[in-house]
Design a protein around this motif. Structure first.
Motif, PDB file in Angstrom:
ATOM      1  N   GLN A 163      41.622  53.914  33.818  1.00  0.00           N
ATOM      2  CA  GLN A 163      42.430  54.659  32.709  1.00  0.00           C
ATOM      3  C   GLN A 163      42.932  56.130  33.434  1.00  0.00           C
ATOM      4  O   GLN A 163      43.980  57.283  32.556  1.00  0.00           O
ATOM      5  N   ALA A 164      41.787  56.375  34.177  1.00  0.00           N
ATOM      6  CA  ALA A 164      42.619  58.051  34.728  1.00  0.00           C
ATOM      7  C   ALA A 164      43.519  58.438  36.105  1.00  0.00           C
ATOM      8  O   ALA A 164      43.973  58.996  35.905  1.00  0.00           O
ATOM      9  N   GLY A 165      43.935  56.940  35.689  1.00  0.00           N
ATOM     10  CA  GLY A 165      45.023  57.114  37.249  1.00  0.00           C
ATOM     11  C   GLY A 165      44.494  56.460  38.638  1.00  0.00           C
ATOM     12  O   GLY A 165      45.522  55.942  39.309  1.00  0.00           O
ATOM     13  N   PHE A 166      43.005  56.207  38.766  1.00  0.00           N
ATOM     14  CA  PHE A 166      42.864  55.447  39.794  1.00  0.00           C
ATOM     15  C   PHE A 166      43.010  53.533  40.022  1.00  0.00           C
ATOM     16  O   PHE A 166      43.374  53.335  39.184  1.00  0.00           O
ATOM     17  N   PRO A 167      43.946  52.979  41.291  1.00  0.00           N
ATOM     18  CA  PRO A 167      44.993  51.949  41.233  1.00  0.00           C
ATOM     19  C   PRO A 167      44.042  51.246  41.552  1.00  0.00           C
ATOM     20  O   PRO A 167      42.959  51.494  42.557  1.00  0.00           O
ATOM     21  N   ASN A 168      44.155  49.971  40.924  1.00  0.00           N
ATOM     22  CA  ASN A 168      43.151  49.100  41.186  1.00  0.00           C
ATOM     23  C   ASN A 168      42.750  48.528  42.719  1.00  0.00           C
ATOM     24  O   ASN A 168      41.981  47.854  42.921  1.00  0.00           O
ATOM     25  N   ASP A 169      43.764  48.967  43.560  1.00  0.00           N
ATOM     26  CA  ASP A 169      43.481  48.244  44.676  1.00  0.00           C
ATOM     27  C   ASP A 169      42.194  49.044  45.289  1.00  0.00           C
ATOM     28  O   ASP A 169      42.370  48.649  46.339  1.00  0.00           O
TER      29      ASP A 169
ATOM     30  N   GLU B  64      37.922  34.933  42.531  1.00  0.00           N
ATOM     31  CA  GLU B  64      38.637  36.169  43.529  1.00  0.00           C
ATOM     32  C   GLU B  64      39.035  37.470  43.128  1.00  0.00           C
ATOM     33  O   GLU B  64      39.303  37.780  44.125  1.00  0.00           O
ATOM     34  N   SER B  65      39.092  38.387  41.683  1.00  0.00           N
ATOM     35  CA  SER B  65      39.434  38.858  41.740  1.00  0.00           C
ATOM     36  C   SER B  65      38.489  40.120  42.061  1.00  0.00           C
ATOM     37  O   SER B  65      38.500  41.098  42.908  1.00  0.00           O
ATOM     38  N   TRP B  66      37.082  39.876  41.746  1.00  0.00           N
ATOM     39  CA  TRP B  66      35.600  40.747  41.702  1.00  0.00           C
ATOM     40  C   TRP B  66      35.396  40.863  43.549  1.00  0.00           C
ATOM     41  O   TRP B  66      35.473  41.362  44.542  1.00  0.00           O
ATOM     42  N   GLU B  67      35.644  39.400  44.142  1.00  0.00           N
ATOM     43  CA  GLU B  67      35.421  38.915  45.508  1.00  0.00           C
ATOM     44  C   GLU B  67      36.625  40.454  46.860  1.00  0.00           C
ATOM     45  O   GLU B  67      36.549  40.711  47.596  1.00  0.00           O
TER      46      GLU B  67
END
Ligand SMILES: [Zn+2]
Length: 281
Positions: free
Chosen positions: A117-123, A193-196
């Protein structure tokens, strides 16, 4: 104190990599207390409190709701409560401001999605125990994790007497079975997959930072925390150029002697500490 703050800013400025580790204490500094039977809990979850007897959001997360309509009433309302403002808190904005131009990675056990929410990207984010806004198959028939925003906000809006209408329930696109929020409340929790991939990204980040100036910035992680704190201690100990910076309150602020020379601890309100750091930056 100002000297300590300047030292922290210098460490951040000079860092080749910053690993941010955050837990419950960071959420508390934003005004969200998962473990408290406080006014906010009673205001937002008071009907559940009366009906089922649980006394905090965390107890609600683990409560064995007898029916799906009640389970979804709770989890969609929790989603709404965590994200209803639609905008990041000043705490999270300040944290982002502090590191946004740096090479960083976040590891957190918080499920409130406030980093994204604060802008930290997913990756650059590893949410170890999941996120309140994602869904998975209860049966774990396949490994996919689904964004649940649309469905959760709809269920939060359309509930009556602590129940969500049946036709709003999500169902698994593969097996047609029930779904649940992707947070670690039981053995169903999917490390797919996404957690790993996030876990791997976290490990890669640390590996790449090996031998370099690495800053371990720990926010509101309890003194006995094994999930985030223990690996941080280990890294601080073994990485020659590591700096361990920890913000916490009173007895939760803990720095072992072995890494004392590499460490800076700030005992205080995390919201105020971040505010001051950003002002001094
Ligand atoms: Zn399924």
């Amino acid at each position: 104190m100002e000297e300590k703050f300047n030292k922290i800013l210098t460490k951040i400025e000079e860092a080749d990599g910053i690993v941010i580790g955050a837990s419950n204490g960071l959420s508390i500094s934003e005004g969200i207390h998962l473990f408290a039977d406080n006014a906010a809990f009673q205001e937002n979850f008071g009907d559940f409190r009366v009906k089922y007897g649980f006394r905090s959001i965390i107890q609600g997360c683990f409560y064995p709701f007898p029916y799906e309509e009640e389970k979804w009433a709770f989890f969609s309302r929790m989603y709404d409560y965590f994200l209803y403002k639609g905008e990041a808190s000043s705490v999270m904005k300040n944290l982002y401001e502090l590191v946004k131009d740096k090479n960083y990675f976040v590891v957190t056990s918080n499920i409130d999605d406030h980093f994204r929410q604060a802008g930290f990207p997913n990756d650059r984010l590893f949410e170890i125990e999941g996120s309140c806004r994602n869904l998975q198959c209860v049966n774990g028939c396949h490994n996919h994790i689904y964004p649940g925003d649309e469905i959760l906000s709809k269920m939060a809006k359309h509930q009556e007497n602590g129940k969500v209408p049946l036709d709003l329930f999500p169902s698994c696109p593969e097996c047609g079975g029930p779904m649940q929020v992707h947070i670690e409340v039981d053995r169903n929790f999917l490390r797919g997959e996404s957690w790993e991939a996030s876990y791997q990204a976290y490990r890669d980040f640390i590996e790449k930072a090996h031998g370099k100036k690495i800053v371990l910035l720990e926010l509101g992680v309890g003194a006995r925390n094994q999930l985030i704190k223990a690996p941080f201690m280990n890294l601080a100990n073994h990485e020659e150029h590591a700096a361990y910076i920890t913000f916490n309150k009173g007895p939760e602020l803990f720095i072992p002697d072995a890494i004392a020379e590499k460490s800076i601890g700030i005992d205080g309100n995390i919201a105020e500490v971040l505010q001051q750091l950003v002002q001094m930056k």
